[in-house]
Design an enzyme around this catalytic site. Structure first.
Site, mmCIF file in Angstrom:
data_model
loop_
_atom_site.group_PDB
_atom_site.id
_atom_site.type_symbol
_atom_site.label_atom_id
_atom_site.label_comp_id
_atom_site.label_asym_id
_atom_site.label_seq_id
_atom_site.Cartn_x
_atom_site.Cartn_y
_atom_site.Cartn_z
ATOM 1 N N LYS A 107 0.869 -1.171 0.000
ATOM 2 C CA LYS A 107 0.000 0.000 0.000
ATOM 3 C C LYS A 107 0.902 1.216 0.000
ATOM 4 O O LYS A 107 2.033 1.148 0.461
ATOM 5 C CB LYS A 107 -0.887 0.016 1.253
ATOM 6 C CG LYS A 107 -2.140 0.830 1.118
ATOM 7 C CD LYS A 107 -3.107 0.188 0.140
ATOM 8 C CE LYS A 107 -4.545 0.387 0.483
ATOM 9 N NZ LYS A 107 -5.380 -0.709 0.022
HETATM 10 N N1 GLU Z 1 -7.298 -0.432 -3.123
HETATM 11 C C1 GLU Z 1 -7.846 -1.705 -3.378
HETATM 12 C C2 GLU Z 1 -7.851 -2.540 -2.120
HETATM 13 O O1 GLU Z 1 -7.732 -2.046 -1.029
HETATM 14 C C3 GLU Z 1 -7.222 -2.457 -4.551
HETATM 15 C C4 GLU Z 1 -5.833 -2.098 -4.909
HETATM 16 C C5 GLU Z 1 -5.348 -2.677 -6.230
HETATM 17 O O2 GLU Z 1 -6.145 -2.864 -7.123
HETATM 18 O O3 GLU Z 1 -4.150 -2.908 -6.300
HETATM 19 O O4 GLU Z 1 -8.046 -3.731 -2.175
#
Ligand code: GLU
Length: 420
Positions: A107
């Site tokens: 993240k």
């Molecule tokens: N932000 C999304 C999550 O928390 C997906 C992130 C992505 O597609 O890499 O799962």
């Protein structure tokens, strides 16, 4: 671990320890599984429209690299910290492992309020962030995607910045891009659609007729708005509550979600939408409904309101909406409250991101129907595994979901061994 010092990181660690106890994980393995493999903090100087230079803090946490590259969203939010980013990266690891995706979790993001930036400033922050991250990311190292406060346009700027530095088009560096530059049909809707698919599986199991059910959806971003719209249009559920960062609205006769969406497209937020009564955003969560979908921020279901929830199904569209203290209360209410835990419920986004990455690597295309079919098949498999494990071991759905994820990562770590 002072660099991760943060309440959300503590919460992710506490959740992990519950699973580690249940799986009887050796003490020697616990920190190895729990702590991020590597974390980057970057300072981003940006020219603002008024001629000043402002510096923003950016982060990226890669939780583990055992199963493949890391994968995860990029969050633009005012109070983002290294600790919160690390917590979100850890949750991505268990989410990807539960869905059997060949990724570790990651993240990242920038501490900024995107609603207060002009388009030029937002572009500068986005490009500078990606530029600073180039040494740490790559299609086989770490693939970014969208998250709170970012969108397809931001992903396009990321992809363009990375590609310009490489000297050729690298669309597999980022997922959630516009379809015009290698994005996947259905990615934008994927998380919300996944949430609704799983809610329907839960209503099936509980023998509830969706047409006679009511729902409250907290958050009207990419997850909440698609979930609310699809619940109303595809399942016939009556949406009685919606909210965003500006207002919470309740109407026992049902809210026209398509109209609310049009309002948000025009105004940017729900604030002046007047077809429902304004209510206290926290109280909205404990108002009567069959399905409650927290799709905004973390820790909104806590020890203060867990006993008061009146829903039959809690579908966690957000990451980390329920604290471990609230879990203890929800666990006691297992026969009246069906929880679809976050790492299962909102996995649709990263699952379709995986398809987009594969498409990019192979210069291949699938139709939206193929994408959605494959998405539902993976969610079905994960859902079935979670329910089976929870029943067999008499554990909560969250414990079952996380245990499956943690076990997969642990198995891979043991197979690879420790180097040197
Ligand atoms: N932000 C999304 C999550 O928390 C997906 C992130 C992505 O597609 O890499 O799962």
């Amino acid at each position: 671990m002072s660099i991760y010092n943060d309440e959300v990181f503590q919460m992710a660690c506490d959740q992990f320890q519950v699973i580690a106890d249940y799986l009887q994980i050796d003490q020697n393995d616990r920190d190895r599984l729990m702590l991020p493999k590597r974390s980057m903090a970057v300072t981003l100087p940006v020219h603002m429209d008024d001629g000043s230079t402002q510096t923003f803090q950016g982060y990226r946490v890669q939780h583990h690299l055992t199963l493949g590259p890391t994968k995860g969203g990029t969050r633009f939010a005012p109070n983002l910290s290294m600790g919160e980013t690390a917590a979100l990266a850890m949750w991505m690891s268990w989410k990807c492992a539960l869905a059997n995706l060949p990724y570790g979790g990651a993240k990242g993001g920038v501490a900024c309020d995107p609603t207060k930036l002009s388009r030029t400033e937002l572009e500068s922050v986005s490009r500078r962030y990606m530029q600073e991250m180039i040494p740490f990311v790559g299609p086989h190292t770490d693939i970014m995607g969208p998250d709170m406060g970012t969108n397809e346009q931001v992903m396009a700027w990321f992809m363009d910045t990375y590609s310009v530095y490489q000297g050729y088009c690298v669309n597999e560096i980022v997922t959630g891009k516009p379809v015009s530059i290698g994005g996947t049909e259905g990615r934008r809707e994927a998380t919300g659609r996944g949430v609704v698919y799983l809610i329907e599986r839960a209503t099936d199991m509980l023998k509830l007729d969706p047409k006679k059910c009511t729902a409250i959806v907290q958050g009207f971003g990419n997850v909440g708005s698609v979930a609310a719209l699809s619940l109303a249009l595809n399942t016939g559920m009556k949406i009685v509550g919606i909210s965003d960062a500006t207002v919470a609205l309740y109407n026992p006769n049902g809210i026209d979600v398509a109209k609310a969406e049009q309002h948000v497209i025009k105004k940017g937020h729900l604030r002046a939408f007047d077809e429902a009564d304004r209510v206290d955003p926290n109280e909205m969560l404990t108002m009567p409904c069959d399905v409650l979908v927290p799709s905004a921020v973390d820790r909104v279901i806590n020890k203060g309101n867990a006993a008061k929830l009146k829903c039959r199904i809690l579908a966690e569209g957000a990451n980390g909406p329920t604290t471990p203290e609230a879990d203890l209360i929800l666990n006691e209410r297992w026969d009246e409250l069906f929880v679809i835990p976050d790492i299962l419920c909102n996995a649709g986004g990263v699952i379709v991101s995986y398809f987009e990455w594969v498409q990019g690597l192979q210069a291949f295309m699938w139709t939206e129907t193929e994408v959605t079919d494959k998405l539902f098949r993976i969610l079905e498999h994960s859902f079935a595994q979670v329910i089976k494990r929870a029943k067999a071991h008499k554990i909560s759905h969250r414990t079952a979901a996380m245990a499956i994820g943690v076990e997969r990562v642990m198995k891979a770590k043991h197979a690879r061994g420790l180097f040197p």
